[in-house]
Design a protein around this motif. Structure first.
Motif, PDB file in Angstrom:
ATOM      1  N   MET A 143       0.848  -1.184   0.000  1.00  0.00           N
ATOM      2  CA  MET A 143       0.000   0.000   0.000  1.00  0.00           C
ATOM      3  C   MET A 143       0.884   1.234   0.000  1.00  0.00           C
ATOM      4  N   MET A 144       0.501   2.224  -0.787  1.00  0.00           N
ATOM      5  CA  MET A 144       1.233   3.496  -0.838  1.00  0.00           C
ATOM      6  C   MET A 144       0.309   4.605  -0.365  1.00  0.00           C
ATOM      7  N   SER A 145       0.795   5.370   0.629  1.00  0.00           N
ATOM      8  CA  SER A 145       0.061   6.546   1.071  1.00  0.00           C
ATOM      9  C   SER A 145       0.840   7.771   0.621  1.00  0.00           C
ATOM     10  N   SER A 146       0.407   8.936   1.061  1.00  0.00           N
ATOM     11  CA  SER A 146       1.100  10.157   0.658  1.00  0.00           C
ATOM     12  C   SER A 146       2.483  10.250   1.279  1.00  0.00           C
ATOM     13  N   THR A 147       2.730   9.504   2.367  1.00  0.00           N
ATOM     14  CA  THR A 147       4.030   9.594   3.047  1.00  0.00           C
ATOM     15  C   THR A 147       4.670   8.249   3.333  1.00  0.00           C
ATOM     16  N   TYR A 148       4.042   7.129   2.972  1.00  0.00           N
ATOM     17  CA  TYR A 148       4.559   5.840   3.424  1.00  0.00           C
ATOM     18  C   TYR A 148       4.272   4.752   2.413  1.00  0.00           C
ATOM     19  N   VAL A 149       5.170   3.773   2.347  1.00  0.00           N
ATOM     20  CA  VAL A 149       4.985   2.574   1.527  1.00  0.00           C
ATOM     21  C   VAL A 149       5.270   1.372   2.410  1.00  0.00           C
ATOM     22  N   ILE A 150       4.323   0.432   2.480  1.00  0.00           N
ATOM     23  CA  ILE A 150       4.552  -0.767   3.286  1.00  0.00           C
ATOM     24  C   ILE A 150       3.764  -1.930   2.699  1.00  0.00           C
ATOM     25  N   GLY A 151       4.357  -3.112   2.733  1.00  0.00           N
ATOM     26  CA  GLY A 151       3.699  -4.294   2.182  1.00  0.00           C
ATOM     27  C   GLY A 151       4.417  -5.549   2.628  1.00  0.00           C
ATOM     28  N   CYS A 152       4.139  -6.674   1.969  1.00  0.00           N
ATOM     29  CA  CYS A 152       4.763  -7.933   2.341  1.00  0.00           C
ATOM     30  C   CYS A 152       4.681  -8.920   1.184  1.00  0.00           C
ATOM     31  N   VAL A 153       5.364 -10.069   1.344  1.00  0.00           N
ATOM     32  CA  VAL A 153       5.412 -11.104   0.311  1.00  0.00           C
ATOM     33  C   VAL A 153       4.673 -12.342   0.794  1.00  0.00           C
ATOM     34  N   SER A 154       3.805 -12.883  -0.065  1.00  0.00           N
ATOM     35  CA  SER A 154       3.080 -14.122   0.216  1.00  0.00           C
ATOM     36  C   SER A 154       3.543 -15.176  -0.789  1.00  0.00           C
ATOM     37  N   LYS A 155       3.955 -16.342  -0.277  1.00  0.00           N
ATOM     38  CA  LYS A 155       4.461 -17.406  -1.145  1.00  0.00           C
ATOM     39  C   LYS A 155       3.770 -18.726  -0.834  1.00  0.00           C
ATOM     40  N   CYS A 156       3.775 -19.625  -1.818  1.00  0.00           N
ATOM     41  CA  CYS A 156       3.275 -20.981  -1.634  1.00  0.00           C
ATOM     42  C   CYS A 156       4.404 -21.948  -1.973  1.00  0.00           C
ATOM     43  N   GLU A 157       4.896 -22.676  -0.970  1.00  0.00           N
ATOM     44  CA  GLU A 157       5.972 -23.628  -1.190  1.00  0.00           C
ATOM     45  C   GLU A 157       5.408 -24.945  -1.712  1.00  0.00           C
ATOM     46  N   SER A 158       6.078 -25.509  -2.714  1.00  0.00           N
ATOM     47  CA  SER A 158       5.631 -26.767  -3.310  1.00  0.00           C
ATOM     48  C   SER A 158       5.648 -27.879  -2.267  1.00  0.00           C
ATOM     49  N   GLY A 159       4.550 -28.596  -2.149  1.00  0.00           N
ATOM     50  CA  GLY A 159       4.460 -29.718  -1.225  1.00  0.00           C
ATOM     51  C   GLY A 159       4.138 -29.337   0.195  1.00  0.00           C
ATOM     52  N   PRO A 161       1.425 -27.776   2.578  1.00  0.00           N
ATOM     53  CA  PRO A 161       0.010 -27.368   2.563  1.00  0.00           C
ATOM     54  C   PRO A 161      -0.202 -26.064   3.324  1.00  0.00           C
ATOM     55  N   LEU A 162      -1.160 -25.260   2.842  1.00  0.00           N
ATOM     56  CA  LEU A 162      -1.538 -24.037   3.534  1.00  0.00           C
ATOM     57  C   LEU A 162      -2.444 -24.368   4.712  1.00  0.00           C
ATOM     58  N   LYS A 163      -2.528 -23.482   5.680  1.00  0.00           N
ATOM     59  CA  LYS A 163      -3.326 -23.727   6.878  1.00  0.00           C
ATOM     60  C   LYS A 163      -4.347 -22.612   7.054  1.00  0.00           C
ATOM     61  N   ASN A 164      -5.564 -23.017   7.398  1.00  0.00           N
ATOM     62  CA  ASN A 164      -6.605 -22.032   7.699  1.00  0.00           C
ATOM     63  C   ASN A 164      -6.226 -21.217   8.931  1.00  0.00           C
ATOM     64  N   ASP A 165      -6.680 -19.980   8.951  1.00  0.00           N
ATOM     65  CA  ASP A 165      -6.502 -19.076  10.091  1.00  0.00           C
ATOM     66  C   ASP A 165      -5.039 -18.721  10.362  1.00  0.00           C
TER      67      ASP A 165
END
Length: 744
Positions: A143-159, A161-165
């Motif tokens: 997200m970019m605001s008038s004074t700040y930029v902040i975010g993150c990286v989301s990845k899916c590793e092969s093999g 499994p993702l977890k709910n919550d």
């Protein structure tokens, strides 16, 4: 990274436009008490200062009550309001501010841009109740605001499994919302969000700012459009703070005709944002609406299900209550009613006294044991923090190297120095923490920085990093005097520099008083400091956040670079840095935003922007400007390309005698702002160039001797100046401005 979305499908963007004039309206009958003003709209309570229609609300708090498909709901502008809290000063709204990137092998990539603009309204995004959510595989969004930029990286590793919550980087990640944000726009980095994600069964990526409590990650969000379907009409709830804007309590009370806290039992609370404002609360012991006359009513504590007096007699009083005992009983010091005992005979008194003394001794022993146990727990906790942050290693190294200038402070020492970290001692707030002015017992003034967060890797390496920083000794670098390691997030102690920041000097409505010689001296001092950090320190240090507000000035306008430890406390290697992108708008290196790798040339780019501030007295980023004028660096590069440098120079330094020097500084700034880091000079080269220019300023007779001028300035070939503005530079920054303009 492409910030522009001229080829994107812009769908569902938000236009949040509320009135921008906040003068409290007065009429013969106060707005909150006018006949016919509804107290509810649908299922939502509408407490004053909010109201349906302009006649029923204070300016800026007007709502519209609308019925759509049989459902009645209140709207602020065109945003649905679902809850209003007077006590918390919040309003929950449903905003369609979800940005998405979806890939279809038949139709290509489609984008939906979501943004929110609360500028010129009494609202801002709550940093406590909201979070930045990113969903997808191999997705870097921010997200970019008038004074700040902040975010993150989301990845899916092969093999794997993702977890709910669980939203911690696998299929979903989240970042904290910065403080005082009124505007944001969602973006994706295409170096990560490639068209290959559809092969992994994850065709869409999303970013949204939304209420923490309303979000629970589901694995189905990653491989389908369930995330959109979960939130009706693609709207997510967001919690907004609000206030009566325009002035703080002290000034607001002077104007009785517009003061909003009209209840006789109300209290005014100053805003904690950077803009003047306040909210009203009912005084302790009262409840209701402080914005209405007689709106705060006494709380009858005696009518509560649990008698606050226990078995005694409760009597309600205005704002409080009192307790007494029934006949035949008396009240002990702890407020408990006990029966009055008949005086025992002399023979009966002895065992009673003995039992009483024994009970008192037992209570004292138990209390002492509990106190000792609590102190032992606190001591063990502080020791655990100390060891976790590498304090033991740091202490041993300090002894072996006889590092007497660096000190390990206790938490109690810093609490006493800063008056328990009082708000009155705050001298600065930033993305990494809050800085307090303090006075040690030795009468030495210091600046104490309480950091907000620190990652696990740097908790282990913190002690070693402090040892490196302690060895920094340069006249233009703020000295790190010590640190405190016995707290969850370490605190840093710097020398105190009394004359404020370069940002305040330039943009504090008196920048015209600064001579060119003073500006050049400040630039040279700062460049010398960064050159030292890059190549003169025992271990090279990247600053990571070079900007005018991180350059401090002493009484003689000598510059000292501060906050150089910020990069140490932030991720520094590639494997960590790709999970977090943050910085200050206007100073960010475009190459860093593409690669997510901080280098010494990133500091050079940011320093180039500081040079532009000194030359123009303009801020690095101006959201209210039009087109490329939003970005100072873009405006400067365009002016240089069109040979109209004089147009953007500050009038206070434009002079025929100075133009040659100004053009040299402008060429240097242009070179620092090259798109490719390889084409930028090193900070050592920048410092040497500024030193030569400074000498010319002190020897004006040289300007009439071209040969000596050249000898001072150096050979023209000593620094390669690009005369062509990179097309890629405009493609990135111009598209960023285009997207910001879409919020007008």
């Amino acid at each position: 990274m492409k910030l522009g979305y001229s080829r994107f499908l812009l769908s569902g963007y938000i236009f949040f436009s509320l009135s921008g004039v906040w003068v409290l309206a007065m009429a013969d009958v106060p707005a909150g008490q006018r006949h016919g003003c509804p107290a509810k709209c649908g299922d939502v309570d509408i407490p004053f200062p909010f109201g349906v229609g302009e006649q029923c609300a204070l300016p800026g708090f007007k709502l519209n009550c609308t019925t759509v498909e049989g459902v009645t709901k209140p709207l602020a502008g065109n945003i649905e309001v679902t809850n209003i809290s007077l006590a918390d000063g919040t309003a929950t709204m449903n905003t369609p501010a979800i940005s998405s990137q979806c890939y279809d092998p038949d139709n290509g990539t489609k984008y939906r841009n979501g943004w929110l603009n609360l500028t010129n309204t009494p609202y801002w995004i709550s940093e406590v109740d909201n979070t930045v959510i990113v969903i997808g595989c191999n997705t870097l969004a921010y997200m970019m605001s008038s004074t700040y930029v902040i975010g993150c990286v989301s990845k899916c590793e092969s093999g794997v499994p993702l977890k709910n919550d669980e939203c911690s980087g696998a299929g979903c990640c989240q970042a904290n919302v910065p403080k005082d944000i009124q505007y944001y726009n969602g973006y994706f980095n295409e170096n990560y969000n490639t068209t290959e994600i559809w092969r992994e069964g994850s065709p869409c990526s999303y970013i949204a700012v939304m209420e923490k409590a309303a979000f629970n990650f589901k694995t189905s969000y990653v491989n389908s459009t369930v995330f959109y379907d979960t939130y009706k009409d693609r709207k997510v709830p967001i919690v907004l703070n609000w206030q009566i804007v325009g002035s703080y309590c002290e000034d607001a009370k002077k104007n009785t005709s517009s003061y909003a806290c009209v209840s006789s039992q109300s209290a005014c609370v100053n805003s904690t944002t950077h803009k003047p404002g306040y909210r009203c609360n009912c005084s302790e012991g009262y409840q209701g609406n402080p914005y209405l006359a007689n709106g705060c009513q006494d709380i009858d504590e005696c009518q509560r299900p649990a008698n606050p007096c226990g078995d005694g007699i409760c009597k309600n009083t205005p704002g409080n209550y009192s307790c007494s005992c029934h006949p035949g009983n008396y009240m002990t010091n702890n407020g408990v009613c006990v029966p009055i005992q008949k005086k025992p005979s002399r023979f009966q008194a002895t065992p009673v006294i003995g039992a009483s003394v024994g009970l008192v001794v037992l209570v004292i022993v138990v209390a002492c044991a509990c106190l000792i146990q609590e102190r032992r727990k606190l001591r063990n906790m502080k020791l655990a923090y100390f060891r976790r942050h590498g304090g033991t290693i740091l202490f041993e190294e300090m002894k072996s190297q006889q590092c007497n200038a660096f000190k390990i402070f206790s938490e109690e020492e810093l609490q006493q120095a800063t008056n328990r970290f009082s708000e009155e001692q705050v001298i600065g707030r930033g993305g990494h923490g809050t800085v307090y002015r303090g006075l040690l017992k030795s009468n030495v003034e210091v600046a104490v920085k309480r950091c907000m967060t620190i990652d696990e890797q740097h908790k282990k390496e913190f002690g070693k990093e402090m040892l490196i920083l302690a060895q920094i000794n340069h006249r233009n670098v703020v000295k790190l005097l010590g640190c405190c390691l016995e707290v969850e997030v370490p605190m840093l102690v710097y020398e105190f520099v009394p004359n404020g920041t370069l940002f305040d000097l330039i943009h504090g409505n008196h920048g015209w008083r600064i001579s060119l010689a003073t500006r050049l001296g400040i630039a040279h001092d700062s460049a010398e400091a960064l050159s030292y950090l890059h190549s003169g320190a025992s271990t090279p240090i990247l600053h990571g956040d070079v900007k005018s507000s991180n350059i401090l000035l002493d009484d003689n306008h000598k510059a000292k670079v501060s906050d150089f430890g910020a990069s140490i406390l932030a991720p520094t290697d590639e494997s960590q840095f790709v999970t977090l992108v943050q910085g200050t708008c206007g100073y960010l290196d475009p190459e860093y935003m593409q690669t997510c790798q901080l280098t010494d040339k990133s500091d050079v780019y940011s320093f180039g922007v500081v040079l532009l501030e000194l030359l123009t007295c303009k801020k690095p980023f101006n959201l209210d400007a039009i087109g490329q004028d939003k970005s100072l660096s873009m405006m400067f590069m365009s002016a240089m390309k069109e040979n109209r440098l004089e147009v953007i120079l500050d009038d206070g330094i434009k002079d025929e005698d100075n133009m040659e020097i100004l053009e040299e500084i402008a060429e240097l700034a242009k070179h620092c702002l090259e798109m490719s880091g390889e084409n930028r000079p090193s900070m050592k080269e920048v410092a040497e160039k500024l030193d030569r220019l400074r000498k010319v300023m002190h020897h004006p007779w040289v300007q009439r001797n071209p040969e000596e001028m050249e000898s001072l300035l150096g050979e023209p070939s000593a620094m390669v100046h690009s005369t062509i503005v990179s097309d890629q530079y405009f493609s990135i920054e111009k598209k960023a401005v285009t997207n910001l303009q879409s919020g007008r």
